[in-house]
Design a protein around this motif. Structure first.
Motif, PDB file in Angstrom:
ATOM      1  N   GLN A 189      -1.122   4.179 -11.929  1.00  0.00           N
ATOM      2  CA  GLN A 189      -2.290   3.395 -11.514  1.00  0.00           C
ATOM      3  C   GLN A 189      -1.919   1.972 -11.129  1.00  0.00           C
ATOM      4  OE1 GLN A 189      -4.912   3.841 -14.894  1.00  0.00           O
ATOM      5  NE2 GLN A 189      -5.792   5.742 -14.120  1.00  0.00           N
ATOM      6  N   LEU A 190      -0.831   1.453 -11.688  1.00  0.00           N
ATOM      7  CA  LEU A 190      -0.399   0.091 -11.377  1.00  0.00           C
ATOM      8  C   LEU A 190       0.601   0.034 -10.231  1.00  0.00           C
ATOM      9  CD1 LEU A 190       0.036  -1.220 -15.032  1.00  0.00           C
ATOM     10  CD2 LEU A 190      -1.729  -1.925 -13.404  1.00  0.00           C
ATOM     11  N   GLN A 191       1.246   1.151  -9.932  1.00  0.00           N
ATOM     12  CA  GLN A 191       2.246   1.194  -8.857  1.00  0.00           C
ATOM     13  C   GLN A 191       1.577   0.921  -7.511  1.00  0.00           C
ATOM     14  OE1 GLN A 191       5.829   4.103  -8.406  1.00  0.00           O
ATOM     15  NE2 GLN A 191       4.066   5.128  -7.539  1.00  0.00           N
ATOM     16  N   GLY A 192       2.146  -0.010  -6.757  1.00  0.00           N
ATOM     17  CA  GLY A 192       1.573  -0.343  -5.453  1.00  0.00           C
ATOM     18  C   GLY A 192       0.268  -1.094  -5.551  1.00  0.00           C
ATOM     19  N   GLU A 193       0.116  -1.917  -6.597  1.00  0.00           N
ATOM     20  CA  GLU A 193      -1.126  -2.656  -6.802  1.00  0.00           C
ATOM     21  C   GLU A 193      -1.394  -3.619  -5.651  1.00  0.00           C
ATOM     22  OE1 GLU A 193      -3.326  -4.940 -10.535  1.00  0.00           O
ATOM     23  OE2 GLU A 193      -1.136  -4.756 -10.497  1.00  0.00           O
ATOM     24  N   LEU A 194      -2.551  -3.451  -5.023  1.00  0.00           N
ATOM     25  CA  LEU A 194      -3.012  -4.267  -3.901  1.00  0.00           C
ATOM     26  C   LEU A 194      -2.032  -4.260  -2.725  1.00  0.00           C
ATOM     27  CD1 LEU A 194      -4.645  -7.352  -5.687  1.00  0.00           C
ATOM     28  CD2 LEU A 194      -5.702  -5.210  -4.946  1.00  0.00           C
ATOM     29  N   VAL A 195      -1.391  -3.125  -2.503  1.00  0.00           N
ATOM     30  CA  VAL A 195      -0.524  -2.931  -1.338  1.00  0.00           C
ATOM     31  C   VAL A 195      -1.133  -1.837  -0.478  1.00  0.00           C
ATOM     32  CG1 VAL A 195       1.776  -2.266  -0.526  1.00  0.00           C
ATOM     33  CG2 VAL A 195       1.536  -3.599  -2.636  1.00  0.00           C
ATOM     34  N   ARG A 196      -1.236  -2.095   0.821  1.00  0.00           N
ATOM     35  CA  ARG A 196      -1.865  -1.119   1.711  1.00  0.00           C
ATOM     36  C   ARG A 196      -1.069   0.178   1.754  1.00  0.00           C
ATOM     37  NH1 ARG A 196      -6.029  -3.052   4.491  1.00  0.00           N
ATOM     38  NH2 ARG A 196      -6.236  -5.318   4.741  1.00  0.00           N
ATOM     39  N   ALA A 197      -1.795   1.286   1.888  1.00  0.00           N
ATOM     40  CA  ALA A 197      -1.151   2.592   1.974  1.00  0.00           C
ATOM     41  C   ALA A 197      -0.199   2.632   3.161  1.00  0.00           C
ATOM     42  CB  ALA A 197      -2.219   3.686   2.116  1.00  0.00           C
ATOM     43  N   GLY A 198       1.004   3.150   2.948  1.00  0.00           N
ATOM     44  CA  GLY A 198       2.004   3.233   3.999  1.00  0.00           C
ATOM     45  C   GLY A 198       2.923   2.032   4.059  1.00  0.00           C
ATOM     46  N   GLN A 199       2.577   0.951   3.376  1.00  0.00           N
ATOM     47  CA  GLN A 199       3.400  -0.257   3.398  1.00  0.00           C
ATOM     48  C   GLN A 199       4.235  -0.411   2.126  1.00  0.00           C
ATOM     49  OE1 GLN A 199       0.936  -3.647   4.225  1.00  0.00           O
ATOM     50  NE2 GLN A 199       0.351  -2.936   6.258  1.00  0.00           N
ATOM     51  N   LEU A 200       4.167   0.587   1.245  1.00  0.00           N
ATOM     52  CA  LEU A 200       4.898   0.527  -0.007  1.00  0.00           C
ATOM     53  C   LEU A 200       6.311   1.052   0.206  1.00  0.00           C
ATOM     54  CD1 LEU A 200       4.302  -0.292  -2.974  1.00  0.00           C
ATOM     55  CD2 LEU A 200       3.885   2.130  -3.438  1.00  0.00           C
ATOM     56  N   SER A 201       7.311   0.220  -0.052  1.00  0.00           N
ATOM     57  CA  SER A 201       8.698   0.617   0.150  1.00  0.00           C
ATOM     58  C   SER A 201       9.113   1.636  -0.903  1.00  0.00           C
ATOM     59  CB  SER A 201       9.619  -0.594   0.084  1.00  0.00           C
ATOM     60  OG  SER A 201       9.578  -1.175  -1.205  1.00  0.00           O
ATOM     61  N   ALA A 202      10.200   2.361  -0.623  1.00  0.00           N
ATOM     62  CA  ALA A 202      10.673   3.391  -1.554  1.00  0.00           C
ATOM     63  C   ALA A 202      11.095   2.776  -2.886  1.00  0.00           C
ATOM     64  CB  ALA A 202      11.846   4.143  -0.931  1.00  0.00           C
ATOM     65  N   SER A 203      11.688   1.582  -2.838  1.00  0.00           N
ATOM     66  CA  SER A 203      12.137   0.942  -4.080  1.00  0.00           C
ATOM     67  C   SER A 203      10.968   0.489  -4.950  1.00  0.00           C
ATOM     68  CB  SER A 203      13.014  -0.272  -3.750  1.00  0.00           C
ATOM     69  OG  SER A 203      12.288  -1.227  -3.004  1.00  0.00           O
ATOM     70  N   ALA A 204       9.824   0.245  -4.302  1.00  0.00           N
ATOM     71  CA  ALA A 204       8.636  -0.177  -5.042  1.00  0.00           C
ATOM     72  C   ALA A 204       7.821   1.013  -5.530  1.00  0.00           C
ATOM     73  CB  ALA A 204       7.767  -1.067  -4.163  1.00  0.00           C
ATOM     74  N   ARG A 205       8.305   2.232  -5.241  1.00  0.00           N
ATOM     75  CA  ARG A 205       7.561   3.442  -5.612  1.00  0.00           C
ATOM     76  C   ARG A 205       8.488   4.422  -6.332  1.00  0.00           C
ATOM     77  NH1 ARG A 205       6.171   8.291  -2.861  1.00  0.00           N
ATOM     78  NH2 ARG A 205       4.123   9.077  -3.492  1.00  0.00           N
ATOM     79  N   PRO A 206       8.907   4.095  -7.550  1.00  0.00           N
ATOM     80  CA  PRO A 206       9.813   4.998  -8.275  1.00  0.00           C
ATOM     81  C   PRO A 206       9.130   6.253  -8.792  1.00  0.00           C
ATOM     82  CG  PRO A 206       9.203   3.146  -9.655  1.00  0.00           C
ATOM     83  CD  PRO A 206       8.637   2.863  -8.304  1.00  0.00           C
TER      84      PRO A 206
END
Length: 313
Positions: free
Chosen positions: A58-75
């Motif tokens: 639920q906290l992963q990618g907080e306030l980041v638009r869908a598709g703009q989340l890098s792989a390193s920011a999405r473990p």
């Protein structure tokens, strides 16, 4: 004149009648509170890993638009992969983060939800003389909401610490705001010293909405679902029937509750401005809702849904 044995009549005293003890409402409520809390503690021992994973998803990618989340920011990609990642890097202690404080929280929340549900429902039914199925359903929803809100209010400081403990990762620092907490009680004392009563009850409004919605749906759907399975489909009143009913009710609860759960998690976990004492991301649950849906879309409200469902069910 000597009295004969026939002239003297002795009457044996009638056996004392022991009045039937009627259990008091207070005692029933207390017993329900204890049993509900203990049952929840037993369950949370097994479901805590899904709670840890749910919190981080639920906290992963907080306030980041869908598709703009890098792989390193999405473990974390999904519930089961996230469990593997947490176990790989943090071991069983990582999967059971926050378990100690979760026990106390469950006693407050579920003890209140289960212990207060029947007394509140019975009081409403008796006071208003409700008889129809629709009216009884409404009383159940109201009682569930009241019991859930009460439990959330009592346990809010514990949920605050639990959320911050479970979101912390020694490896992935990009998952929400990282709070390193070694002792729950020391952390509570420090928050109270720095922020006062308002600090330890930060996020309580979101938690009350979350628990109110969840309990309003959970208790009536469980009762109604069990009644349908036993009385209409002729299933036995067995563990299997209760399990099936729980999974059905849990799915409906997760659908209704997940948006409030995501908002609650973010309100609790956000960092605090040391000058103003306010959250650095969100001013209120409503502010959190609009910021999240603008950047992450409606899908953001259902992050961690599978983990949430597995825990509730």
């Amino acid at each position: 004149m000597a009295a004969t044995s026939e002239s003297i009549q002795t009457t044996a005293p009638a056996p004392a009648t022991v009045p039937k003890q009627i259990p008091s409402k207070a005692k029933e409520t207390a017993v329900g509170f204890v049993i509900g809390g203990l049952a929840a503690c037993g369950a949370v021992t097994f479901t805590n890993p899904t709670e840890v994973v749910k919190t981080r998803l639920q906290l992963q990618g907080e306030l980041v638009r869908a598709g703009q989340l890098s792989a390193s920011a999405r473990p974390y990609h999904n519930t089961f992969q996230a469990m593997q990642v947490v176990f790989k890097h943090e071991g069983i202690r990582g999967l059971q983060r926050g378990l100690g404080v979760a026990y106390f929280y469950q006693i407050c929340l579920n003890g209140s939800r289960i212990g207060l549900y029947e007394p509140v429902r019975g009081g409403v039914v008796d006071a208003l003389g409700l008889r129809s199925e629709q009216a009884l359903l409404g009383a159940g929803i109201f009682a569930g909401a009241v019991a859930g809100i009460t439990g959330a209010m009592l346990g809010s400081p514990l949920y605050l610490i639990k959320t911050r403990q479970q979101s912390f990762s020694p490896v992935f620092k990009q998952i929400g705001h990282q709070h390193e907490i070694r002792s729950a009680w020391t952390a509570l004392a420090r928050i109270y010293q720095q922020e006062g009563f308002k600090g330890i009850y930060r996020g309580v409004d979101a938690a009350m909405a979350r628990a109110g919605v969840g309990s309003a749906v959970q208790m009536p759907t469980y009762m109604i679902g069990k009644d349908i399975m036993i009385n209409r489909f002729g299933l036995p009143d067995s563990v299997g029937t209760h399990l099936g009913t729980s999974m059905f009710a849990g799915f409906l609860v997760a659908i209704a509750m997940n948006p409030f759960d995501v908002i609650s998690t973010r309100m609790y976990n956000q960092g605090v401005d040391p000058v103003t004492g306010r959250g650095i991301l969100y001013k209120s649950p409503v502010d959190c809702f609009f910021k999240m849906t603008r950047t992450e879309g409606v899908r953001g409200l259902y992050k961690g849904f599978l983990a949430h469902y597995l825990r509730i069910g």
